[in-house]
Scaffold this active site. Structure first.
Site, PDB file in Angstrom:
ATOM      1  N   HIS A 142       0.746  -0.949   0.083  1.00  0.00           N
ATOM      2  CA  HIS A 142       0.217   0.070  -0.124  1.00  0.00           C
ATOM      3  C   HIS A 142       0.873   1.086  -0.062  1.00  0.00           C
ATOM      4  O   HIS A 142       0.683   2.206  -0.734  1.00  0.00           O
ATOM      5  CB  HIS A 142      -0.838  -0.014   1.223  1.00  0.00           C
ATOM      6  CG  HIS A 142      -1.612   1.198   1.495  1.00  0.00           C
ATOM      7  ND1 HIS A 142      -3.200   0.987   1.607  1.00  0.00           N
ATOM      8  CD2 HIS A 142      -1.548   2.485   2.026  1.00  0.00           C
ATOM      9  CE1 HIS A 142      -3.590   2.481   2.024  1.00  0.00           C
ATOM     10  NE2 HIS A 142      -2.675   3.070   2.050  1.00  0.00           N
ATOM     11  N   GLU A 143       1.896   1.425   0.951  1.00  0.00           N
ATOM     12  CA  GLU A 143       2.768   2.463   0.913  1.00  0.00           C
ATOM     13  C   GLU A 143       3.637   2.587  -0.216  1.00  0.00           C
ATOM     14  O   GLU A 143       4.057   3.768  -0.798  1.00  0.00           O
ATOM     15  CB  GLU A 143       3.577   2.453   2.261  1.00  0.00           C
ATOM     16  CG  GLU A 143       2.747   2.371   3.503  1.00  0.00           C
ATOM     17  CD  GLU A 143       1.775   3.523   3.613  1.00  0.00           C
ATOM     18  OE1 GLU A 143       2.226   4.613   2.901  1.00  0.00           O
ATOM     19  OE2 GLU A 143       0.593   3.374   4.387  1.00  0.00           O
ATOM     20  N   HIS A 146       1.575   4.252  -2.828  1.00  0.00           N
ATOM     21  CA  HIS A 146       1.709   5.942  -2.724  1.00  0.00           C
ATOM     22  C   HIS A 146       2.913   6.535  -3.327  1.00  0.00           C
ATOM     23  O   HIS A 146       2.996   7.245  -3.959  1.00  0.00           O
ATOM     24  CB  HIS A 146       1.677   6.126  -1.208  1.00  0.00           C
ATOM     25  CG  HIS A 146       0.321   5.933  -0.779  1.00  0.00           C
ATOM     26  ND1 HIS A 146      -0.790   6.684  -1.192  1.00  0.00           N
ATOM     27  CD2 HIS A 146      -0.290   5.540   0.533  1.00  0.00           C
ATOM     28  CE1 HIS A 146      -1.907   6.635  -0.275  1.00  0.00           C
ATOM     29  NE2 HIS A 146      -1.484   5.687   0.536  1.00  0.00           N
ATOM     30  N   GLU A 193      -6.503   6.707  -1.108  1.00  0.00           N
ATOM     31  CA  GLU A 193      -6.283   5.324  -0.217  1.00  0.00           C
ATOM     32  C   GLU A 193      -6.978   4.237  -0.703  1.00  0.00           C
ATOM     33  O   GLU A 193      -6.426   3.147  -0.768  1.00  0.00           O
ATOM     34  CB  GLU A 193      -7.053   5.570   1.516  1.00  0.00           C
ATOM     35  CG  GLU A 193      -6.146   6.604   2.036  1.00  0.00           C
ATOM     36  CD  GLU A 193      -4.839   5.883   2.653  1.00  0.00           C
ATOM     37  OE1 GLU A 193      -4.781   5.301   3.388  1.00  0.00           O
ATOM     38  OE2 GLU A 193      -3.950   6.169   2.135  1.00  0.00           O
TER      39      GLU A 193
END
Length: 373
Positions: A142-143, A146, A193
């Site tokens: 997930h990060e 980003h 997100e």
């Protein structure tokens, strides 16, 4: 899986066989709402001025020194299992430069990707202690998502402006201007997100682990007391339940939040995982970074507009159903709103006297609207 990608330090491979996505563009997993919210944010009056000013003023070196001095940097010697996950995530998403990652002492489960020039990933001890290996792998992915999407710049500005808004609260006009931009940034970040959750799934390639992680973030480390289907049913109830008053309250509740509600994120991710788009990506058919320069902004905007149109038409939220009905020419606005705030729920209202048609049929498939970890 070691295909000569050692030049960026990927001597580790995932603990089980996972598909890799060479040259993948962030467009592959970016949610249409993420892209359109970012376009709207950039059009916000004063945003360009603030962005350019802060880009040169924010203390990037100070930020890095802060984490270097007061957190634990992930490496082969410290939190080695997280270091393996980080390198695996960068390997799978083909992010050549592995961003520094820090573990910060904080009982609140959280993670973030920040930095103006280069991204930094920070995870809290609360999160590390809460999640198992596969759940944590999805969070690390997930990060990294980003980072690949370039979200860290806007996230850093959001953190700075949120702090600044508190300091200048006594200046009415100054605070108002800052809060307008903060509100726009929060709206974009909630949508981003949803994109990063998709990136986490591409890295972990385990939908159940992603679902478990979101449930734990919502309800703590009590999996034996929780059920994925029941958790997703909450998103359905949240989306469809109540009357127009509840719709307004939902909007007010989400405005101060940086993340979407966890049940909504879970429902959105499950829907994407079951889509044809996700299967095509897993089969190796996805946009490449070297094609990004040829991508039309107009096409991206059209895709985002189509997403919102579909969302409004298929939504079970009473406010969205009202918008759809009115757009279809059904009923009188004043009458519908009066009935809405007087307890109107999802039950279909009677057609106006003398009319042969009722409200336009709004299809009922699931359509929740995210979100760092």
């Amino acid at each position: 899986m070691s295909d000569g990608h050692e030049h960026n330090g990927h001597e580790h491979v995932p603990s089980r066989q996972r598909r890799r996505f060479p040259g993948i563009s962030s467009r592959t997993y970016e949610h249409p709402a993420d892209r359109s919210a970012l376009v709207a944010l950039r059009r916000l009056s004063g945003f360009d001025t603030v962005f350019k000013a802060l880009s040169g003023l924010l203390p990037e070196r100070s930020l890095r020194l802060l984490f270097l001095s007061d957190s634990v940097r992930v490496s082969d010697q410290q939190f080695a299992h997280l270091n393996v996950m980080l390198r695996d995530a960068c390997y799978i998403l083909d992010l050549e430069k592995v961003p520094p990652m820090y573990v910060n002492q904080d009982p609140q489960p959280n993670a973030m990707c920040i930095g103006m020039d280069e991204p930094i990933i920070v995870v809290t001890t609360g999160l590390v202690e809460l999640l198992d290996e596969e759940e944590m792998r999805a969070v690390v992915g997930h990060e990294v998502g980003h980072a690949l999407s370039g979200h860290s710049v806007y996230r850093t500005i959001l953190l700075f402006l949120t702090s600044l808004a508190v300091r200048v609260a006594w200046i009415p006009l100054g605070n108002l201007a800052i809060m307008a931009i903060v509100t726009g940034l929060r709206e974009w970040f909630r949508k981003s997100e949803l994109s990063a959750d998709r990136a986490g799934l591409l890295v972990g390639q385990d939908l159940q682990a992603s679902m478990r992680g979101l449930m734990k973030i919502a309800g703590g480390n009590h999996l034996h007391e929780m059920n994925v289907d029941a958790f997703l049913a909450q998103a359905e109830e949240y989306e469809a339940g109540g009357d127009l008053r509840d719709s307004v309250l939902k909007i007010l509740n989400v405005l101060p939040r940086s993340h979407p509600f966890t049940t909504v994120r879970a429902a959105e991710l499950k829907k994407w995982a079951e889509s044809r788009d996700y299967q095509r990506i897993m089969d190796g058919h996805y946009p490449r970074r070297d094609e990004d320069k040829d991508t039309s902004v107009r096409d991206s905007w059209r895709e985002s507009a189509n997403h919102y149109s579909t969302h409004v038409k298929s939504s079970k939220d009473p406010l969205m159903k009202l918008v759809t009905d009115l757009a279809g020419g059904a009923g009188d606005l004043g009458d519908r709103v009066r009935r809405g705030f007087g307890g109107f729920t999802n039950a279909s209202p009677k057609p106006p006297q003398g009319s042969e048609r009722g409200p336009s049929d709004s299809s009922g498939d699931d359509r929740p609207p995210r979100d760092d970890s």
